[in-house]
Design an enzyme around this catalytic site. Sequence first.
Site, PDB file in Angstrom:
ATOM      1  N   TYR A   1       0.798 -19.502  -8.142  1.00  0.00           N
ATOM      2  CA  TYR A   1       0.800 -20.789  -8.840  1.00  0.00           C
ATOM      3  C   TYR A   1       1.266 -20.625 -10.287  1.00  0.00           C
ATOM      4  CZ  TYR A   1      -1.792 -22.937  -4.970  1.00  0.00           C
ATOM      5  OH  TYR A   1      -2.170 -23.427  -3.750  1.00  0.00           O
TER       6      TYR A   1
ATOM      7  N   ARG B   1     -15.219 -39.483  -6.441  1.00  0.00           N
ATOM      8  CA  ARG B   1     -13.920 -39.227  -7.071  1.00  0.00           C
ATOM      9  C   ARG B   1     -13.381 -40.487  -7.745  1.00  0.00           C
ATOM     10  NH1 ARG B   1      -8.931 -35.575  -4.971  1.00  0.00           N
ATOM     11  NH2 ARG B   1      -7.322 -36.398  -6.335  1.00  0.00           N
TER      12      ARG B   1
END
Length: 361
Positions: free
Chosen positions: A155, A41
């Site tokens: 969402y 990441r």
Amino acid sequence: MDSKPNNDRFLRALRREPVDCTPVWLMRQAGRYLPEYRATRQRAGSFLAMAKNPEIACEVTLQPLQRFDIDAAILFSDILTIPDAMGLGLYFVEGEGPKFERPVRSAEDIARLAVPDMESELRYVMDAVRLIRRELQDKVPLIGFSGSPWTIACYMVEGRGGSDFGRIKAMALNDPASLHRLLGVVTDAVIAYLSAQRAAGAQALQVFDTWGGVLSPAMYREFSLRYLRRIASELQRGEGADRTPLILFGKGNGPYLSELADSGAEALGVDWTTTLHGACLRTQGKVALQGNLDPATLYASPDTIRREVRSALDSYAKGNNGSRDGHVFNLGHGMAPDMDPEHVRVLVDEVHAASRERRLG
């Protein structure tokens, strides 16, 4: 892409066929608790950069398989790829989770939505599935997934995660017709999305209804269960031994397991608030069951983890007339970033060892 994995006990368990030991995989098994994930990441720069790069998504998907003897890989992606492809502008804020630049707040917003093209706007997902299947070399099956229509809509309407769901519940109460139009187009997109993942090589499919449990029983049946049934009914998955199994997982879905068992899905995921014994009794052998260890168990000592694993295995057998077939071991929800990878190893190894002993005994 139609070749069989060398280790197919996960798929056999979903078909409720005999296996040598209970298969296990873990929600969020590719995640921040792994130091190699954190390194990837950091190199990629962001979560979205990882998810939208097929090579990095493949690398991250395979990381837990290089550490643990787990029985399935799950595509590294996000449940919000569909609304992002619909033009809502997904972005992530550190410590706050996902947000949308253009949330859906009106009938006009809903009217502008369309099902994305799966091999253009969402090609990066399908390319990742194809690449992962190639790199897996049929060692274990690959799971594709989507969010549920209700969860995705949460969402889209709220514009972010971690909300009290006031906006979407108000829409459900004040303008249910608009919410049903939204859920309808999202369901069409989910069906197309899962179909495309299957065509690209996914060998099982899971729908995450993360927020179904926030609804009252009447609202759950109208705004969540109705659309889960549509997916199970309309998603073409093949026939017989070649059928691609569908798993419906819902956080807080315990009260609805008997209804979900009649949906046409092959398996149901169960969270830790319902015992596997109770889940078996409610589903009456109609589906395989997946779950359901409380993720917080991974904070406990290794001996406690082993004890809780054995308890869950025995709870399933108790409710399933003594049979251990038809069970996929999993957590009742996803892992947290501060969990110890060595505790995960203890869990995975104990599932295999204890279930194998019980079958032999």
